[in-house]
Scaffold this active site. Sequence first.
Site, PDB file in Angstrom:
ATOM      1  CG  HIS A  40      -0.088   0.273   2.494  1.00  0.00           C
ATOM      2  ND1 HIS A  40       0.635  -0.719   3.126  1.00  0.00           N
ATOM      3  CD2 HIS A  40       0.154   1.413   3.185  1.00  0.00           C
ATOM      4  CE1 HIS A  40       1.273  -0.197   4.168  1.00  0.00           C
ATOM      5  NE2 HIS A  40       0.994   1.098   4.225  1.00  0.00           N
ATOM      6  CG  HIS A 121       8.478   6.029   0.868  1.00  0.00           C
ATOM      7  ND1 HIS A 121       8.276   7.135   1.680  1.00  0.00           N
ATOM      8  CD2 HIS A 121       8.697   4.985   1.699  1.00  0.00           C
ATOM      9  CE1 HIS A 121       8.396   6.766   2.938  1.00  0.00           C
ATOM     10  NE2 HIS A 121       8.642   5.466   2.993  1.00  0.00           N
TER      11      HIS A 121
END
Length: 180
Positions: A40, A121
Amino acid sequence: MRLFIAVNFSEDIKNKLAAVMGEVKKYSTAGNFTLKDNLHLTVVFIGETAKPELVKQSLDKLIAPAFHLKLNGLGAFSRGSWEIVWIGVKKNETLLSIYEQLSSALTANGFAIEKRTYKPHLTLGREVVLKPGCIIEAVAGELGPLNITAEVNSISLMKSERIAGKLVYTEIYSKNLIDL
């Protein structure tokens, strides 16, 4: 309850990310790599709270269009003898607006949100030890360009817990984005 707000990915995108992770593993001697089902992009980390309803209220205030997220570039945060290996996210104004809206709403609801600049990120692995003489830039060069585009139609409230020794992320609420 340990919570965070995230962008979840389709099975197809998770498969692509897992393939990249598999390649990184070939250059590693150790590491705690993210389970495919847990891949995720964290938007806002909340941490331990007994007030998930206030987080849901913050999500409900979000106004943003659906968008495309471009994942590109392999990198690492060095932590001495090991690294946190990640895939970068191309700058996206919609994602930044979502982060700012949620941070503001959560702060207004009494949550202490990190003050660091948001640097989106996707973490592939923690405590990663690359093979001797190997650096992340060389691994990135070997893998070639990582241009993965994900369609983002919703933002999810996620619960993090250990079940039978395994870290499991479960969506407990979702906010649909505006379809343009």
